[in-house]
Design a protein around this motif. Structure first.
Motif, PDB file in Angstrom:
ATOM      1  N   SER A  93       0.778  -1.290   0.098  1.00  0.00           N
ATOM      2  CA  SER A  93      -0.104   0.132  -0.027  1.00  0.00           C
ATOM      3  C   SER A  93       0.909   1.377   0.126  1.00  0.00           C
ATOM      4  N   ARG A  96       1.700   1.666  -3.788  1.00  0.00           N
ATOM      5  CA  ARG A  96       0.710   2.302  -4.484  1.00  0.00           C
ATOM      6  C   ARG A  96       0.388   3.741  -3.901  1.00  0.00           C
ATOM      7  N   LEU A  97       0.723   4.017  -2.582  1.00  0.00           N
ATOM      8  CA  LEU A  97       0.671   5.382  -2.233  1.00  0.00           C
ATOM      9  C   LEU A  97       1.531   6.395  -2.965  1.00  0.00           C
ATOM     10  N   GLN A  98       2.810   5.939  -3.235  1.00  0.00           N
ATOM     11  CA  GLN A  98       3.838   6.722  -3.934  1.00  0.00           C
ATOM     12  C   GLN A  98       3.523   7.024  -5.452  1.00  0.00           C
ATOM     13  N   ALA A 100       0.157   6.829  -6.549  1.00  0.00           N
ATOM     14  CA  ALA A 100      -0.841   7.715  -6.445  1.00  0.00           C
ATOM     15  C   ALA A 100      -0.472   9.144  -6.498  1.00  0.00           C
ATOM     16  N   GLU A 171      -3.554   0.824   5.681  1.00  0.00           N
ATOM     17  CA  GLU A 171      -3.698   0.888   4.223  1.00  0.00           C
ATOM     18  C   GLU A 171      -3.468   2.233   3.744  1.00  0.00           C
ATOM     19  N   TRP A 172      -2.269   2.634   3.240  1.00  0.00           N
ATOM     20  CA  TRP A 172      -1.739   4.049   2.912  1.00  0.00           C
ATOM     21  C   TRP A 172      -2.126   4.441   1.445  1.00  0.00           C
ATOM     22  N   ASP A 173      -2.973   3.661   0.833  1.00  0.00           N
ATOM     23  CA  ASP A 173      -3.306   4.022  -0.443  1.00  0.00           C
ATOM     24  C   ASP A 173      -4.920   3.919  -0.382  1.00  0.00           C
ATOM     25  N   SER A 174      -5.425   4.134   0.849  1.00  0.00           N
ATOM     26  CA  SER A 174      -7.016   4.093   1.126  1.00  0.00           C
ATOM     27  C   SER A 174      -7.359   5.517   0.716  1.00  0.00           C
ATOM     28  N   LYS A 178      -5.186   8.990   1.616  1.00  0.00           N
ATOM     29  CA  LYS A 178      -4.887  10.024   0.372  1.00  0.00           C
ATOM     30  C   LYS A 178      -5.665  11.458   0.793  1.00  0.00           C
TER      31      LYS A 178
END
Length: 188
Positions: A93, A96-98, A100, A171-174, A178
């Motif tokens: 996650s 995916r955050l990076q 996004a 979940e850092w890309d939730s 974000k």
């Protein structure tokens, strides 16, 4: 004599009051706080930014790096280890955050004894391809920042100061993560 349950209730009340005062003194924190849902409810927003100690981090080839290298950017600094099961769940996650939010620097730091080959294997098994391999082999930065367990993620402002901390995995890309990070960046 006050009963133990009453002491616990008093402590809870003090925590709530302290948090309310902190958020009331910092309207930006109050705005960001309202965006926290799911895992982001564990994110502790600081009333005032806190200086982060200088430390040397090593890459996979033993090249030296410093957190100061990221000054001017918002940083999601994640302390983790190859043996940490929650870290294994969380790391994809972060990647995916990076992807996004490329305006952020997602900086995972393997703290403690983590062999480079073990880190590479961990990243391969987790499907992580774009995040840097950085190590804090003696846990100097982790100890200086009061990291007692893993994972711990610290949000740094563009001046390199800590503004928030989340203990445990998330979940850092939730959408909530974000939104919170986007609000922090926008509120600079």
């Amino acid at each position: 004599m006050i009963g133990l349950s009453r002491v616990g209730n008093v402590r809870k009340l003090l925590v709530v009051l302290y948090t309310a005062l902190m958020l009331g003194a910092n309207p930006a924190a109050a705005d960001v706080s309202a965006l926290r849902e799911g895992d982001m409810k564990k994110l502790m927003l600081l009333g005032e930014p806190v200086a982060v100690p200088e430390a040397v981090l090593l890459d996979a080839e033993d090249g030296e790096h410093a957190l100061a290298d990221y000054k001017g950017k918002w940083v999601v600094l994640n302390f983790w280890a190859t043996w940490c099961a929650p870290c294994r769940r969380e790391m994809p996650s972060l990647e995916r955050l990076q992807a996004a939010m490329p305006e952020l620097a997602v900086v995972p730091v393997a703290t403690g004894r983590n062999a480079v080959e073990g880190i590479r294997r961990f990243f391969e098994e987790a499907g992580v391809k774009a995040l840097p391999i950085l190590r804090d082999p003696q846990s100097q930065l982790a100890h200086a920042m009061g990291v007692m367990g893993l994972p711990v993620t610290v949000i740094l402002n563009p001046e390199g100061q800590e503004v928030a901390r989340l203990i445990g995995d998330a979940e850092w890309d939730s959408d909530s993560a974000k939104a919170v990070l986007g609000a922090l960046v926008a509120g600079q």
